[in-house]
Enzyme design. Structure first.
Site, mmCIF file in Angstrom:
data_model
loop_
_atom_site.group_PDB
_atom_site.id
_atom_site.type_symbol
_atom_site.label_atom_id
_atom_site.label_comp_id
_atom_site.label_asym_id
_atom_site.label_seq_id
_atom_site.Cartn_x
_atom_site.Cartn_y
_atom_site.Cartn_z
ATOM 1 N N ASP A 128 0.734 -1.380 0.164
ATOM 2 C CA ASP A 128 -0.148 -0.011 0.084
ATOM 3 C C ASP A 128 0.872 1.153 -0.070
ATOM 4 O O ASP A 128 2.147 1.074 0.532
ATOM 5 C CB ASP A 128 -0.696 -0.029 1.104
ATOM 6 C CG ASP A 128 -1.804 1.333 1.255
ATOM 7 O OD1 ASP A 128 -2.297 1.615 0.112
ATOM 8 O OD2 ASP A 128 -2.361 1.802 2.293
ATOM 9 N N SER A 129 0.325 2.394 -0.594
ATOM 10 C CA SER A 129 0.930 3.493 -0.121
ATOM 11 C C SER A 129 1.370 4.002 1.239
ATOM 12 O O SER A 129 2.205 4.641 1.404
ATOM 13 C CB SER A 129 0.172 4.531 -1.037
ATOM 14 O OG SER A 129 -1.026 4.872 -0.443
ATOM 15 N N CYS A 133 -3.718 -0.959 -2.473
ATOM 16 C CA CYS A 133 -3.875 0.560 -2.572
ATOM 17 C C CYS A 133 -4.744 0.491 -3.974
ATOM 18 O O CYS A 133 -4.233 0.072 -4.806
ATOM 19 C CB CYS A 133 -2.386 0.989 -2.902
ATOM 20 S SG CYS A 133 -2.578 2.877 -3.097
ATOM 21 N N GLU A 156 -6.244 10.444 8.161
ATOM 22 C CA GLU A 156 -4.937 10.206 8.646
ATOM 23 C C GLU A 156 -4.526 11.102 9.976
ATOM 24 O O GLU A 156 -3.766 11.007 10.632
ATOM 25 C CB GLU A 156 -4.038 10.751 7.760
ATOM 26 C CG GLU A 156 -3.985 9.879 6.394
ATOM 27 C CD GLU A 156 -2.797 8.792 6.437
ATOM 28 O OE1 GLU A 156 -1.779 9.181 6.712
ATOM 29 O OE2 GLU A 156 -3.143 7.710 5.871
ATOM 30 N N CYS A 214 -11.103 2.856 -1.672
ATOM 31 C CA CYS A 214 -9.946 3.550 -1.240
ATOM 32 C C CYS A 214 -9.692 2.732 -0.037
ATOM 33 O O CYS A 214 -10.575 2.382 0.879
ATOM 34 C CB CYS A 214 -10.064 4.922 -0.896
ATOM 35 S SG CYS A 214 -8.522 5.779 -0.186
ATOM 36 N N HIS A 229 -8.667 3.502 2.773
ATOM 37 C CA HIS A 229 -9.270 4.187 4.131
ATOM 38 C C HIS A 229 -10.411 3.981 4.423
ATOM 39 O O HIS A 229 -11.141 4.251 5.581
ATOM 40 C CB HIS A 229 -8.476 5.427 4.198
ATOM 41 C CG HIS A 229 -7.193 5.803 4.345
ATOM 42 N ND1 HIS A 229 -6.172 5.159 3.493
ATOM 43 C CD2 HIS A 229 -6.467 6.485 5.286
ATOM 44 C CE1 HIS A 229 -4.952 5.637 3.745
ATOM 45 N NE2 HIS A 229 -5.196 6.362 4.837
#
Ligand code: DGL
Length: 268
Positions: free
Chosen positions: A13-14, A76, A160, A188, A190
């Protein structure tokens, strides 16, 4: 790379959002060994150019292959949208044909279509929406489905920074644009954390949240591919590495994956 019986499942993932989906893998398929790589040094991918996302993703995949991953899942959505096709068709056949790289877009689309949706909404980062990958993959399976794509770039920074009140405010605002859809893809890493907000706003819409089904999708994939399953090591080990570690990332990681021990590596 030699294929031996010590091969791991790699998850890329990023950043750390991919830990949410990794939890669903570990919950469903706990016996395997996992290596998680989060490119925290270069996030957010959602705001990067396609070239940058592709270059970072290739380096990450090389790292996972060098570290004995036989099966790699790009958790991701942005990297899956931009890099997966190139990796599968061009890079992997040349660099490591024995390795399989999978993404999250196609399984997510299959899940949305299985809800017999006539109109599917997609929310994701700017880069994912600009790629139109969700629309393309939905239309490949069923060209009669209407697709409504919407970039929702405020969510990742809000999550975040642990500002869920702000995330809820945006969820209310964006939900107003999705009242006509049958299913809404939370596209996404998140966004599983936003599901409760969208449930409140859109009680009649199927919410397609990757954390709910990706563990099962991976289990089915391994059933269909005994040649991969049989070389995966099964000691239940989990390793987590990131390209940049600081106090903030350590705290986020602990929130998303209890008992995590994470270290910084230097290659990207
Ligand atoms: N992991 C990204 C995704 O799923 C979100 C975070 C980022 O923009 O890097 O699209």
């Amino acid at each position: 790379m030699k294929v031996h019986e010590k091969m791991k499942i790699g998850v890329f993932d990023s950043g750390l959002g991919g830990l949410i989906i990794t939890k669903s893998f570990v919950k469903r398929l706990g016996k395997y060994d996992y290596l998680y790589l989060g490119d925290t040094k270069n996030l957010p991918y959602g705001e990067k150019s396609a070239r940058e996302v592709l270059d970072y993703t290739i380096e990450a995949i090389k790292f996972l292959i060098k570290n004995d991953c036989k099966l790699i899942i790009i958790a991701c959505n942005t990297a899956s949208s931009i890099a997966l096709r190139y990796l599968q068709r061009v890079f992997i056949p040349d660099y490591a044909p024995e390795v399989k790289v999978l993404g999250v877009v196609v399984p997510t689309v299959e899940e949305a279509i299985a809800c017999s949706s006539k109109t599917i909404g997609v929310i994701a980062t700017n880069s994912t929406i600009q790629s139109h990958i969700y629309e393309v993959e939905i239309k490949k399976i069923n060209p009669t489905v209407d697709v409504k794509e919407l970039a929702t770039p405020e969510f990742v920074p809000a999550i975040e920074s642990n500002d869920f009140a702000l995330a809820e405010t945006y969820a209310k605002q964006y939900a107003r644009e999705m009242t006509e859809v049958d299913s809404l893809i939370l596209g996404c890493t998140h966004y599983p954390l936003l599901k409760k907000f969208f449930e409140k706003e859109l009680p009649n819409v199927h919410l397609i949240s990757q954390a709910d089904f990706m563990g099962e999708k991976l289990a089915k994939y391994l059933n269909r591919h005994p040649e991969i399953e049989s070389v995966l090591s099964k000691a239940g080990k989990r390793e987590f590495v990131v390209t940049k570690l600081n106090q903030h990332y350590s705290e986020v990681a602990k929130k998303l994956f209890e008992e995590i021990s994470i270290k910084e590596i230097n290659f990207l």
